[in-house]
Structure formats: structure tokens, C-alpha cells
Scaffold this motif. Structure first.
Motif, PDB file in Angstrom:
ATOM      1  N   ALA A  99       0.834  -1.208   0.000  1.00 43.73           N
ATOM      2  CA  ALA A  99       0.000   0.000   0.000  1.00 43.73           C
ATOM      3  C   ALA A  99       0.866   1.254   0.000  1.00 43.73           C
ATOM      4  CB  ALA A  99      -0.934  -0.008   1.213  1.00 43.73           C
ATOM      5  N   ALA A 100       1.927   1.253   0.792  1.00 46.28           N
ATOM      6  CA  ALA A 100       2.827   2.407   0.860  1.00 46.28           C
ATOM      7  C   ALA A 100       3.530   2.619  -0.483  1.00 46.28           C
ATOM      8  CB  ALA A 100       3.851   2.217   1.980  1.00 46.28           C
ATOM      9  N   ALA A 101       3.947   1.513  -1.124  1.00 49.03           N
ATOM     10  CA  ALA A 101       4.604   1.618  -2.432  1.00 49.03           C
ATOM     11  C   ALA A 101       3.641   2.192  -3.468  1.00 49.03           C
ATOM     12  CB  ALA A 101       5.117   0.248  -2.868  1.00 49.03           C
ATOM     13  N   ILE A 102       2.385   1.764  -3.425  1.00 48.34           N
ATOM     14  CA  ILE A 102       1.385   2.282  -4.370  1.00 48.34           C
ATOM     15  C   ILE A 102       1.175   3.778  -4.144  1.00 48.34           C
ATOM     16  CG2 ILE A 102      -1.055   2.201  -5.018  1.00 48.34           C
ATOM     17  CD1 ILE A 102      -0.900  -0.878  -4.474  1.00 48.34           C
ATOM     18  N   ARG A 103       1.037   4.199  -2.896  1.00 45.72           N
ATOM     19  CA  ARG A 103       0.841   5.625  -2.597  1.00 45.72           C
ATOM     20  C   ARG A 103       2.024   6.453  -3.104  1.00 45.72           C
ATOM     21  NH1 ARG A 103      -0.995   3.564   2.370  1.00 45.72           N
ATOM     22  NH2 ARG A 103       0.967   4.148   3.390  1.00 45.72           N
ATOM     23  N   GLY A 104       3.233   5.983  -2.833  1.00 43.79           N
ATOM     24  CA  GLY A 104       4.422   6.719  -3.264  1.00 43.79           C
ATOM     25  C   GLY A 104       4.524   6.821  -4.774  1.00 43.79           C
ATOM     26  N   ALA A 105       4.202   5.727  -5.458  1.00 42.79           N
ATOM     27  CA  ALA A 105       4.272   5.723  -6.920  1.00 42.79           C
ATOM     28  C   ALA A 105       3.206   6.625  -7.536  1.00 42.79           C
ATOM     29  CB  ALA A 105       4.118   4.290  -7.439  1.00 42.79           C
TER      30      ALA A 105
END
Length: 198
Positions: A99-105
Motif C-alpha cells: 500500500a505504501a509503495a502504491i501511494r508513493g508511486a
């Protein structure tokens, strides 16, 4: 082993009779490169080439149980990696690493994000479905709809790893599934970075 030697001849032309002396140099003590050493050198060269690439396909996977501070770090890391020209590959998740990777991307450049789901969007919890709104590149697997989520996730992790040059994994020492994932990545000669959370 046969004792091979090189004979070095020295001549002294000052004497009327040419005198020759020889020095014996043993060759069996010289280092040799075995086939396995050559393979290691090739692997290191491949890893160095991957690290030096300006744009890589970087997989980010990891634990769902992360404190908010770790999630913020992953989000910031992902944003920075995309701004450097890299593509991020991850899976769906309502919380934690993915989820954090998706938000950052999504903050940096949604076109540089690829989300590979273990099953279908419809099988994801509603908060995950909400998070995936606007993600342009989602891979679903209806063929895994009847599998358990654990089995589908193991296959999904391998698919993500097969598609990347480099793996970044956030895990604890007790995460068996994630340990198997990064071992699989190492066997495939991927550049692997693990962050242990415990």
C-alpha cells in the motif's frame, strides 16, 4: 599434479665462453580459476550492470504489519525511485509495504507503477479496490480465483520477481513466505535488498 617449470636462461657475453645459468620457477603454485569462480564473476558483473542501469524495474514487496513510520519511509523511497526514472512493481494491499509503495508511486508518476494482483480486483477488500482506482497498469489473475490467498500470493511474488531487475523487501525474521521470495530472487540473480523490521 605434474610439476611444470619454466626455465629462464641467462647468458653472460663478457666471458669468452658463454656461461648459461637457469632458474627453475614452479608453475603448480600459481592460482587457477575454476569453473565455479568464473560463474561467480559473471554473476557479479551482471549485478553490477543492473545497479548501474539508469532506469530499472524495481519490485517492492513486504509485510502488511508495519508501523506508520515505516510505511512513510517506503512511500518516500518509492517516490524517489520513480523520480529517478525507475518503474515500481508491487502487489495490492490495504496496509503495509504494498500500500505504501502504491501511494508513493501514485504521487510521483502513476505510469511508472505496475500492480500485480494475486487474484482479481473483485476478490480484493473494498479498501484495496479503492486504492487501485486510477492505477493504469493492473494485472489480474482470474485463473487463481479458486486458490487460497496464501498460495496465490506465493505465485504472485514469483511473478513480480521474474519481472524485475531488483527486489526490495521489507520483512521480519519470521516471514517464511517473504524469505522464500527473496531466496527465489537471489537464485534468479536479481539484486536483492532486505530491510528487517524486528
Amino acid at each position: 599434479m605434474k610439476d611444470e617449470r619454466i626455465e629462464i636462461l641467462n647468458s653472460d657475453s663478457d666471458d669468452k665462453e658463454t656461461q648459461q645459468s637457469s632458474i627453475m620457477v614452479p608453475l603448480d603454485d600459481l592460482d587457477s580459476v575454476s569453473d565455479s569462480d568464473a560463474d561467480t564473476v559473471d554473476e557479479l558483473a551482471m549485478e553490477l550492470a543492473t545497479i548501474q542501469q539508469s532506469a530499472k524495474r524495481i519490485a517492492i514487496i513486504g509485510s502488511r504489519n508495519l508501523p506508520i513510520t515505516h510505511q512513510q519511509l517506503i512511500e518516500t523511497l518509492t517516490t524517489a525511485l520513480i523520480k529517478q526514472g525507475n518503474t515500481i512493481i508491487t502487489s495490492g494491499g490495504s496496509s503495509g509495504t504494498n500500500a505504501a509503495a502504491i501511494r508513493g508511486a501514485m504521487k510521483a508518476n502513476p505510469d511508472k507503477l505496475k500492480v500485480v494482483l494475486p487474484q482479481t480486483i473483485g476478490q480484493q477488500p473494498s479498501d484495496v479496490q479503492d486504492q487501485l482506482i486510477g492505477v493504469p497498469n493492473i494485472i489480474e489473475h482470474a485463473d487463481r480465483a479458486m486458490m487460497t490467498l496464501a498460495d496465490a500470493s506465493r505465485i504472485c511474488n514469483r511473478e513480480i520477481i521474474d519481472d524485475c531487475n531488483q527486489l526490495i523487501c521489507f520483512l521480519s525474521h519470521t516471514s517464511k513466505t517473504l524469505h522464500k521470495a527473496f531466496e527465489y530472487a537471489e537464485e534468479g540473480h536479481k539484486v536483492v535488498t532486505c530491510f528487517y523490521l524486528d
